[in-house]
Design an enzyme around this catalytic site. Sequence first.
Site, PDB file in Angstrom:
ATOM      1  N   ASN A   4       0.863  -1.175   0.000  1.00 48.09           N
ATOM      2  CA  ASN A   4       0.000   0.000   0.000  1.00 48.09           C
ATOM      3  C   ASN A   4       0.904   1.231   0.000  1.00 48.09           C
ATOM      4  OD1 ASN A   4      -1.779   2.043   0.547  1.00 48.09           O
ATOM      5  ND2 ASN A   4      -2.668   1.108   2.370  1.00 48.09           N
ATOM      6  N   ARG A  21      -2.692  -1.989  -3.350  1.00 48.23           N
ATOM      7  CA  ARG A  21      -3.871  -1.161  -3.116  1.00 48.23           C
ATOM      8  C   ARG A  21      -3.737   0.078  -3.992  1.00 48.23           C
ATOM      9  NH1 ARG A  21      -4.921   3.454   1.106  1.00 48.23           N
ATOM     10  NH2 ARG A  21      -7.090   3.795   0.613  1.00 48.23           N
ATOM     11  N   HIS A  73     -12.649   3.640   0.019  1.00 45.11           N
ATOM     12  CA  HIS A  73     -12.667   2.649   1.116  1.00 45.11           C
ATOM     13  C   HIS A  73     -13.408   1.381   0.684  1.00 45.11           C
ATOM     14  CE1 HIS A  73     -12.470   6.190   4.187  1.00 45.11           C
ATOM     15  NE2 HIS A  73     -11.258   5.668   4.063  1.00 45.11           N
ATOM     16  N   GLY A 109     -10.808   3.220  12.631  1.00 44.59           N
ATOM     17  CA  GLY A 109     -10.257   3.568  13.957  1.00 44.59           C
ATOM     18  C   GLY A 109     -11.299   4.092  14.932  1.00 44.59           C
ATOM     19  N   GLU A 146      -8.463  -4.605   5.291  1.00 43.15           N
ATOM     20  CA  GLU A 146      -8.322  -4.295   3.862  1.00 43.15           C
ATOM     21  C   GLU A 146      -7.221  -5.129   3.214  1.00 43.15           C
ATOM     22  OE1 GLU A 146      -9.139   0.190   3.166  1.00 43.15           O
ATOM     23  OE2 GLU A 146      -8.653   0.007   5.260  1.00 43.15           O
TER      24      GLU A 146
HETATM   25  P1  AMP Z   1      -7.922   5.142  11.046  1.00 41.14           P
HETATM   26  O1  AMP Z   1      -7.780   6.223  10.023  1.00 41.14           O
HETATM   27  O2  AMP Z   1      -8.945   4.116  10.699  1.00 41.14           O
HETATM   28  O3  AMP Z   1      -6.608   4.553  11.466  1.00 41.14           O
HETATM   29  O4  AMP Z   1      -8.489   5.854  12.376  1.00 41.14           O
HETATM   30  C1  AMP Z   1      -7.811   6.895  13.014  1.00 41.14           C
HETATM   31  C2  AMP Z   1      -8.772   7.604  13.957  1.00 41.14           C
HETATM   32  O5  AMP Z   1      -9.250   6.655  14.934  1.00 41.14           O
HETATM   33  C3  AMP Z   1      -8.111   8.737  14.733  1.00 41.14           C
HETATM   34  O6  AMP Z   1      -8.917   9.908  14.674  1.00 41.14           O
HETATM   35  C4  AMP Z   1      -8.057   8.199  16.140  1.00 41.14           C
HETATM   36  O7  AMP Z   1      -8.152   9.220  17.120  1.00 41.14           O
HETATM   37  C5  AMP Z   1      -9.278   7.298  16.193  1.00 41.14           C
HETATM   38  N1  AMP Z   1      -9.181   6.341  17.281  1.00 41.14           N
HETATM   39  C6  AMP Z   1      -8.233   5.412  17.488  1.00 41.14           C
HETATM   40  N2  AMP Z   1      -8.424   4.786  18.679  1.00 41.14           N
HETATM   41  C7  AMP Z   1      -9.524   5.340  19.222  1.00 41.14           C
HETATM   42  C8  AMP Z   1     -10.243   5.162  20.446  1.00 41.14           C
HETATM   43  N3  AMP Z   1      -9.843   4.269  21.355  1.00 41.14           N
HETATM   44  N4  AMP Z   1     -11.331   5.925  20.669  1.00 41.14           N
HETATM   45  C9  AMP Z   1     -11.738   6.845  19.755  1.00 41.14           C
HETATM   46  N5  AMP Z   1     -11.102   7.072  18.599  1.00 41.14           N
HETATM   47  C10 AMP Z   1     -10.009   6.347  18.333  1.00 41.14           C
END
Ligand code: AMP
Length: 402
Positions: free
Chosen positions: A7, A90, A178, A330, A385
């Site tokens: 990726n 990807r 996505h 996330g 993914e």
């Molecule tokens: P991603 O782009 O899928 O990796 O997600 C990143 C986002 O997930 C960021 O804004 C993080 O703050 C949020 N995130 C990760 N862990 C947590 C958690 N335990 N509670 C709330 N948000 C989270």
Amino acid sequence: MKILVVNAGSSSLKYQLIEMDNEEVICKGGVECIGIEGSKISHKVNGKEYVIEKHLANHTDAFNLVMECLTNKEYGSISSPEEISAIGHRVVHSGEAFDKSTYIDDEALKRLESITHLAPLHNPASLACLKSCKSIVDCPNVCVFDTVFHGTMPKKAKLYAIPYEDYEASKIRKYGFHGTSHKFVSQEAIKYLKSKGLNHSSIITCHLGNGSSITAVKDGKCIDTSMGMTPLDGLIMGTRCGCMDPAAVEMLAEFKNMSIKEITQYFNKKCGFLGVSGVSSDFRKLCAAMNEGNERAKLAFDMFVYQIRKYLGSYSVAMEGLNCIVFTGGIGENGPVAREAVCENLEFMGIKIDKDLNNNAPRGEMVDISAKDSKVKILVIPTNEELVIARETEEVVNSLKR
Ligand code: AMP
């Protein structure tokens, strides 16, 4: 069969080597700061992490270093590159040039080159990485596109109301992103619903992370999605504005004295949670500030939840029903506060969350957080993914042998 999933971003390259017999991740890692100061690789295998700092001028240097790690005598996982059966890439944008995951021969490479303008921030990195892989390892390369899962959207959902001939000439329309994530979690949800005797599905998948998108999946097919021609459209995100009135561009150009290019950059990097709150693009930091009484952080949180809820309403109507909501990404996987706020007071739609299950949902596995009397299943499903890319790559490679 061992498949390497890669990726590539403009200055990064993430990878996983997957054994397809048991779908186990053998090792994984990431290269950062390609072409800029501070480049390094972090390679993880058997619970240990190996970090090598080295100047990496381009994606070829980066991929050479990945191969060095994979074949390293001390911590490598394969003895030679020939053990890699295929490489799955990807790729963010397929345009209308590809409608499925595709084996990349010279003709397909040309087609891929012809659509770089559609995703100038993403596709050039994938192309650079693809060319490096082709020159370094002698195995099939397959591109798996973020947009392809959304290819089933009907025209009434995917076209913008610009003159039709301009759409035909420019291919400007909604593509959605996505896709591998929405595909994976919707397929997992369908299996779960079938185990409960539900053979028809109307699912809204909410991929909520730094970038966020929502998709309506009816009986396994995407019928609408929130991101558009680019990943900028739809929901408020970490640093992206989401849906905007296009006429605001001209006003902003005058007000901030910015060029069109600068405004696009501003919409991508300076807006969203970061711009509204003035605190952070990170959802955890946003929530922490909100809990300390920061009103702008609370406003950004409220905008996020409000917009997700509007999609629940509109996509239920688009599918003429709803029997499942999936949270992933996330924020979707780890943020019980957001999930509860999204589902609050929606009993009239058959949506009722079990607050205890939601707050105590174990991480990293599928959890049903709906109340017993909820008509709509509410699921938390960790996305994967890389596994989708590996599975599709295996399928394409096997079809070449037939
Ligand atoms: P991603 O782009 O899928 O990796 O997600 C990143 C986002 O997930 C960021 O804004 C993080 O703050 C949020 N995130 C990760 N862990 C947590 C958690 N335990 N509670 C709330 N948000 C989270």
